[in-house]
Design a protein around this motif. Structure first.
Motif, PDB file in Angstrom:
ATOM      1  N   GLU A   1       6.187   9.259   7.617  1.00 13.14           N
ATOM      2  CA  GLU A   1       7.325   9.461   6.709  1.00 13.14           C
ATOM      3  C   GLU A   1       8.438  10.272   7.365  1.00 13.14           C
ATOM      4  OE1 GLU A   1       6.604   9.945   2.367  1.00 13.14           O
ATOM      5  OE2 GLU A   1       4.580  10.475   3.054  1.00 13.14           O
ATOM      6  N   ARG A   2       8.079  11.211   8.207  1.00 15.44           N
ATOM      7  CA  ARG A   2       9.114  12.029   8.854  1.00 15.44           C
ATOM      8  C   ARG A   2       9.962  11.179   9.792  1.00 15.44           C
ATOM      9  NH1 ARG A   2       9.428  14.280  13.658  1.00 15.44           N
ATOM     10  NH2 ARG A   2       7.242  13.784  14.108  1.00 15.44           N
ATOM     11  N   GLU A   3       9.317  10.331  10.590  1.00 19.12           N
ATOM     12  CA  GLU A   3      10.041   9.468  11.532  1.00 19.12           C
ATOM     13  C   GLU A   3      10.643   8.242  10.860  1.00 19.12           C
ATOM     14  OE1 GLU A   3       7.059   8.298  14.289  1.00 19.12           O
ATOM     15  OE2 GLU A   3       7.128  10.165  15.441  1.00 19.12           O
ATOM     16  N   LYS A   4      10.122   7.904   9.669  1.00 17.55           N
ATOM     17  CA  LYS A   4      10.454   6.634   9.011  1.00 17.55           C
ATOM     18  C   LYS A   4      10.135   5.453   9.933  1.00 17.55           C
ATOM     19  CE  LYS A   4      13.889   8.149   5.626  1.00 17.55           C
ATOM     20  NZ  LYS A   4      13.610   9.596   5.727  1.00 17.55           N
ATOM     21  N   LYS A   5       8.931   5.505  10.497  1.00 18.55           N
ATOM     22  CA  LYS A   5       8.506   4.457  11.423  1.00 18.55           C
ATOM     23  C   LYS A   5       7.067   4.048  11.145  1.00 18.55           C
ATOM     24  CE  LYS A   5      11.443   5.469  15.431  1.00 18.55           C
ATOM     25  NZ  LYS A   5      11.462   5.829  16.861  1.00 18.55           N
ATOM     26  N   LEU A   6       6.827   2.763  11.324  1.00 20.23           N
ATOM     27  CA  LEU A   6       5.469   2.247  11.349  1.00 20.23           C
ATOM     28  C   LEU A   6       4.901   2.426  12.745  1.00 20.23           C
ATOM     29  CD1 LEU A   6       5.721  -1.151   9.446  1.00 20.23           C
ATOM     30  CD2 LEU A   6       4.396   0.829   8.721  1.00 20.23           C
ATOM     31  N   HIS A   7       3.642   2.836  12.820  1.00 24.79           N
ATOM     32  CA  HIS A   7       2.917   2.899  14.089  1.00 24.79           C
ATOM     33  C   HIS A   7       1.913   1.752  14.090  1.00 24.79           C
ATOM     34  CE1 HIS A   7       4.065   7.021  15.663  1.00 24.79           C
ATOM     35  NE2 HIS A   7       4.695   6.932  14.493  1.00 24.79           N
ATOM     36  N   ILE A   8       2.018   0.893  15.080  1.00 18.97           N
ATOM     37  CA  ILE A   8       1.155  -0.282  15.170  1.00 18.97           C
ATOM     38  C   ILE A   8       0.302  -0.155  16.422  1.00 18.97           C
ATOM     39  CG2 ILE A   8       1.087  -2.801  15.333  1.00 18.97           C
ATOM     40  CD1 ILE A   8       3.696  -2.869  13.812  1.00 18.97           C
ATOM     41  N   ILE A   9      -1.012  -0.248  16.224  1.00 14.87           N
ATOM     42  CA  ILE A   9      -1.959  -0.070  17.327  1.00 14.87           C
ATOM     43  C   ILE A   9      -2.758  -1.358  17.492  1.00 14.87           C
ATOM     44  CG2 ILE A   9      -3.776   1.401  18.280  1.00 14.87           C
ATOM     45  CD1 ILE A   9      -3.013   3.478  16.116  1.00 14.87           C
ATOM     46  N   PRO A  10      -2.390  -2.209  18.438  1.00 18.60           N
ATOM     47  CA  PRO A  10      -3.190  -3.412  18.707  1.00 18.60           C
ATOM     48  C   PRO A  10      -4.475  -3.018  19.435  1.00 18.60           C
ATOM     49  CG  PRO A  10      -0.941  -3.586  19.582  1.00 18.60           C
ATOM     50  CD  PRO A  10      -1.192  -2.161  19.273  1.00 18.60           C
TER      51      PRO A  10
ATOM     52  N   THR B   1       0.825  -1.202   0.000  1.00 22.94           N
ATOM     53  CA  THR B   1       0.000   0.000   0.000  1.00 22.94           C
ATOM     54  C   THR B   1       0.861   1.255   0.000  1.00 22.94           C
ATOM     55  OG1 THR B   1      -1.850   1.093   1.129  1.00 22.94           O
ATOM     56  CG2 THR B   1      -0.166   0.078   2.513  1.00 22.94           C
ATOM     57  N   ASP B   2       0.233   2.392  -0.346  1.00 24.31           N
ATOM     58  CA  ASP B   2       0.929   3.674  -0.314  1.00 24.31           C
ATOM     59  C   ASP B   2       1.281   4.052   1.124  1.00 24.31           C
ATOM     60  OD1 ASP B   2       0.600   3.910  -3.047  1.00 24.31           O
ATOM     61  OD2 ASP B   2      -1.284   5.018  -2.863  1.00 24.31           O
ATOM     62  N   VAL B   3       2.310   4.872   1.266  1.00 24.76           N
ATOM     63  CA  VAL B   3       2.760   5.257   2.603  1.00 24.76           C
ATOM     64  C   VAL B   3       1.704   6.059   3.358  1.00 24.76           C
ATOM     65  CG1 VAL B   3       5.212   5.182   2.043  1.00 24.76           C
ATOM     66  CG2 VAL B   3       3.930   7.293   1.678  1.00 24.76           C
ATOM     67  N   ALA B   4       0.782   6.709   2.643  1.00 23.39           N
ATOM     68  CA  ALA B   4      -0.231   7.531   3.308  1.00 23.39           C
ATOM     69  C   ALA B   4      -1.442   6.727   3.768  1.00 23.39           C
ATOM     70  CB  ALA B   4      -0.680   8.649   2.368  1.00 23.39           C
ATOM     71  N   SER B   5      -1.463   5.438   3.481  1.00 21.63           N
ATOM     72  CA  SER B   5      -2.637   4.623   3.787  1.00 21.63           C
ATOM     73  C   SER B   5      -2.659   4.189   5.252  1.00 21.63           C
ATOM     74  CB  SER B   5      -2.658   3.377   2.893  1.00 21.63           C
ATOM     75  OG  SER B   5      -2.739   3.723   1.541  1.00 21.63           O
ATOM     76  N   PHE B   6      -3.841   3.803   5.689  1.00 15.73           N
ATOM     77  CA  PHE B   6      -4.015   3.187   7.001  1.00 15.73           C
ATOM     78  C   PHE B   6      -4.520   1.770   6.776  1.00 15.73           C
ATOM     79  CE2 PHE B   6      -6.517   2.033  10.760  1.00 15.73           C
ATOM     80  CZ  PHE B   6      -5.594   2.284  11.770  1.00 15.73           C
ATOM     81  N   VAL B   7      -3.863   0.809   7.409  1.00 16.23           N
ATOM     82  CA  VAL B   7      -4.216  -0.597   7.244  1.00 16.23           C
ATOM     83  C   VAL B   7      -4.817  -1.120   8.535  1.00 16.23           C
ATOM     84  CG1 VAL B   7      -3.325  -2.926   6.822  1.00 16.23           C
ATOM     85  CG2 VAL B   7      -2.409  -0.983   5.535  1.00 16.23           C
ATOM     86  N   LYS B   8      -5.923  -1.829   8.400  1.00 16.94           N
ATOM     87  CA  LYS B   8      -6.514  -2.523   9.543  1.00 16.94           C
ATOM     88  C   LYS B   8      -6.515  -4.006   9.218  1.00 16.94           C
ATOM     89  CE  LYS B   8      -8.816  -2.519  13.520  1.00 16.94           C
ATOM     90  NZ  LYS B   8      -8.280  -1.988  14.780  1.00 16.94           N
ATOM     91  N   ILE B   9      -5.851  -4.797  10.055  1.00 15.89           N
ATOM     92  CA  ILE B   9      -5.741  -6.225   9.800  1.00 15.89           C
ATOM     93  C   ILE B   9      -5.766  -6.999  11.104  1.00 15.89           C
ATOM     94  CG2 ILE B   9      -3.218  -5.939   9.607  1.00 15.89           C
ATOM     95  CD1 ILE B   9      -3.185  -8.461   7.849  1.00 15.89           C
ATOM     96  N   GLY B  10      -6.772  -7.840  11.240  1.00 15.79           N
ATOM     97  CA  GLY B  10      -6.847  -8.769  12.360  1.00 15.79           C
ATOM     98  C   GLY B  10      -6.625  -8.175  13.732  1.00 15.79           C
ATOM     99  N   GLY B  11      -7.213  -7.025  14.029  1.00 18.12           N
ATOM    100  CA  GLY B  11      -7.055  -6.422  15.346  1.00 18.12           C
ATOM    101  C   GLY B  11      -5.875  -5.490  15.476  1.00 18.12           C
ATOM    102  N   TYR B  12      -5.176  -5.200  14.382  1.00 14.74           N
ATOM    103  CA  TYR B  12      -4.042  -4.282  14.397  1.00 14.74           C
ATOM    104  C   TYR B  12      -4.288  -3.149  13.401  1.00 14.74           C
ATOM    105  CZ  TYR B  12      -1.507  -7.933  16.884  1.00 14.74           C
ATOM    106  OH  TYR B  12      -1.111  -8.883  17.810  1.00 14.74           O
ATOM    107  N   GLY B  13      -4.080  -1.925  13.856  1.00 21.64           N
ATOM    108  CA  GLY B  13      -4.071  -0.780  12.976  1.00 21.64           C
ATOM    109  C   GLY B  13      -2.633  -0.398  12.667  1.00 21.64           C
ATOM    110  N   ILE B  14      -2.313  -0.154  11.371  1.00 20.61           N
ATOM    111  CA  ILE B  14      -0.934   0.122  10.972  1.00 20.61           C
ATOM    112  C   ILE B  14      -0.906   1.353  10.076  1.00 20.61           C
ATOM    113  CG2 ILE B  14       1.121  -0.776   9.804  1.00 20.61           C
ATOM    114  CD1 ILE B  14       0.093  -3.590  10.365  1.00 20.61           C
ATOM    115  N   SER B  15      -0.080   2.329  10.454  1.00 23.56           N
ATOM    116  CA  SER B  15       0.122   3.516   9.623  1.00 23.56           C
ATOM    117  C   SER B  15       1.614   3.821   9.566  1.00 23.56           C
ATOM    118  CB  SER B  15      -0.648   4.718  10.180  1.00 23.56           C
ATOM    119  OG  SER B  15      -0.187   5.045  11.477  1.00 23.56           O
TER     120      SER B  15
END
Length: 538
Positions: A458-467, A441-455
């Motif tokens: 770009e500034r931090e170069k980090k994934l944010h994972i929200i269980p 997916t594009d870097v600006a997208s938000f993914v929801k998968i199996g109880g996890y939110g992932i965004s």
């Protein structure tokens, strides 16, 4: 003490985990202790039985003693054991010899993972002696067959074999009493026979890895030995624990006479070392890793491992799992450690990474212990092994890194696959308990998968994972051509994330006791491939 004729495959123990008295069931042959099982003897209304495969002693009569089981590790609920002779007689009646028993062959408990290895009964932890021989993958592992917690005073080496790394057949232990610590598997270069090593001892198999006999002493050191053959020098190399945070290297031409070569700091337990070609090149590098997945890339000349220089400002500078290694930053991390959790032991899910010796076609395949507590939900087994992963040394957005991805053999267990791409796409499986998913997916997208939110930031170069219902955590990632790649394998109570081309591996424990279907959604442009998995062991 009573006699027990071993005329069938198993000795079974009717065991009630609610019984506070954990006892030792000791087996003697000609006055020598040949087996010891810690278990909770008692009538169990669930009908679950624990067992140990005693095929090795078939046709013999063993003497059996039921005794207290104090543990130096203090890992079992010990009772006062103020038992009368009548109590012991009653407990003895719960130790039986059987060829089979009703619940054993099915692996069908509702919380049994579908594609991750779990033992039929008891506790497992570190994989040991992983070896490929004569068309079979042999996996030995730390195993306490009598109860669902790790009583490391009397560890066995459990044994399972597979043709494809998923459909495993459990066999009798290859090592029993006394306590057998972690170790390694390799081949004798002269005989071609499989060998294993634990503590100071080396054993050799005459039947292709199913039984072992004493071969020689490895006086190079005892702790978690890793033995490999170094082609360039024509010698065996032994890597053992020097202390809790360092390794020692030794060499031998004959597996009997060992010479100390060098030491290296900053690693904890379960050493492993493998030579790779950087993908797409002929450049070779050695990778030395420890139990927590942390590794160094460098060169090994048969005497000393020399790590490549590491940029201290690198993005992928994770915090290590345990206090003993938390200040060491001169490594890369092959498994993400979730430092948002307060308990350092709860921060990790995978540990004791080990490679299969002599995997076919030069493949580098590893498995690790997956620390998931199935026993808390009433299961007669606990802990698991990770999905088998193929390793490659690749150039990534971080630089050259060790990358792990699920082995391709998992595709043999796809039951249904769905592909979709576009803007705002989603996939829903109404039922199923195990899934293999791929998302780009594009870097600006938000993914929801199996109880996890992932965004992605770009500034931090980090994934944010929200269980769901838990603390958010972040991990570093460099996009590939402006895209975020996610591979996730869901199974009962566990989820393994592989990001990018495998440079970031993030194994997690699910809090819910069972998966029931799967929901995936991308709020943005992307593609999804999702496959429902069927059970690998019938």
């Amino acid at each position: 003490m009573f006699d027990l004729k071993i005329d069938k495959r198993y000795v079974t123990f009717e065991s009630d985990p609610k019984n506070k008295n954990c006892v030792a069931v000791n087996f003697f042959l000609d006055g020598n202790t040949v087996e010891q099982i810690f278990t909770h003897l008692g009538e169990n209304p669930s009908g679950y039985k624990y067992f140990v495969d005693m095929s090795e002693f078939k046709g013999k009569t063993l003497q059996v003693e039921i005794a207290p089981s104090p543990s130096q590790w203090k890992r079992m609920p010990e009772g006062d054991l103020e038992l009368t002779p009548e109590d012991y007689d009653k407990l003895g009646s719960l130790v039986r010899v059987e060829d089979d028993f009703e619940d054993a062959p099915h692996y069908g408990e509702h919380l049994r993972p579908l594609v991750h290895f779990t033992t039929l009964r008891g506790w497992i932890n570190d994989p040991n002696g992983l070896i490929y021989h004569d068309g079979k993958y042999h996996m030995y592992y730390q195993h306490c067959p009598g109860a669902t917690y790790g009583m490391w005073d009397n560890n066995h080496w459990g044994h399972a074999v597979s043709d494809d790394l998923f459909n495993w057949t459990e066999l009798e232990p290859v090592m029993r009493y006394p306590h057998r610590a972690s170790g390694t598997g390799f081949h004798d270069r002269k005989t071609g026979k499989p060998c294993v090593a634990c503590d100071y001892l080396i054993f050799e198999s005459d039947d292709g890895g199913y039984h072992y006999k004493f071969k020689s002493v490895n006086n190079a050191g005892s702790g978690d030995p890793k033995i490999l053959f170094h082609e360039e020098s024509g010698r065996y190399i032994s890597i053992t624990l020097r202390d809790i945070t360092s390794y020692s290297f030794s060499s031998s031409e004959d597996l009997e006479n060992w010479v100390h070569e060098s030491d290296i700091e900053q690693f904890r337990e379960c050493p492993d070392m493998v030579k790779y070609k950087i993908e797409g090149t002929d450049e070779e590098k050695w990778v030395l890793n420890g139990g927590d997945g942390a590794y160094m890339i460098g060169q090994f000349d048969g005497h000393k491992f020399t790590p490549d220089e590491i940029d201290e400002s690198r993005l992928d500078k994770y915090v290590n799992m345990l206090e003993a290694t938390k200040d060491f930053s001169c490594k890369y991390n092959g498994a993400f450690v979730n430092t948002s959790l307060d308990d350092p032991w709860e921060r990790f899910s995978a540990y004791a990474f080990q490679n299969f010796d002599s995997a076919p076609d030069g493949r580098k395949i590893r498995i690790a212990w997956y620390a998931v507590g199935f026993e808390q939900f009433g299961m007669p087994f606990t802990q698991a092994m990770t999905i088998p992963q193929e390793l490659k040394l690749r150039r990534t957005g971080f630089g050259v890194r060790l990358c792990a991805m699920p082995v391709c053999e998992i595709e043999g267990y796809y039951e249904e696959t769905r592909d979709i791409e576009g803007d705002g796409v989603g996939v829903v499986f109404e039922e199923g308990r195990a899934f293999d998913t791929e998302i780009e997916t594009d870097v600006a997208s938000f993914v929801k998968i199996g109880g996890y939110g992932i965004s992605y930031n770009e500034r931090e170069k980090k994934l944010h994972i929200i269980p769901d219902g838990e603390k958010e955590f972040t991990l570093p990632l460099v996009p590939i051509d402006g895209k975020i790649r996610i591979r996730a394998i869901f199974d009962v109570m566990m989820c393994e994330f592989f990001f990018g081309v495998g440079e970031v591996y993030c194994p997690l424990k699910l809090k819910k006791p069972a998966n029931d279907g799967l929901y995936i959604n991308i709020s943005g442009n992307g593609r999804i491939r999702a496959s429902k998995l069927k059970r690998s062991i019938k």
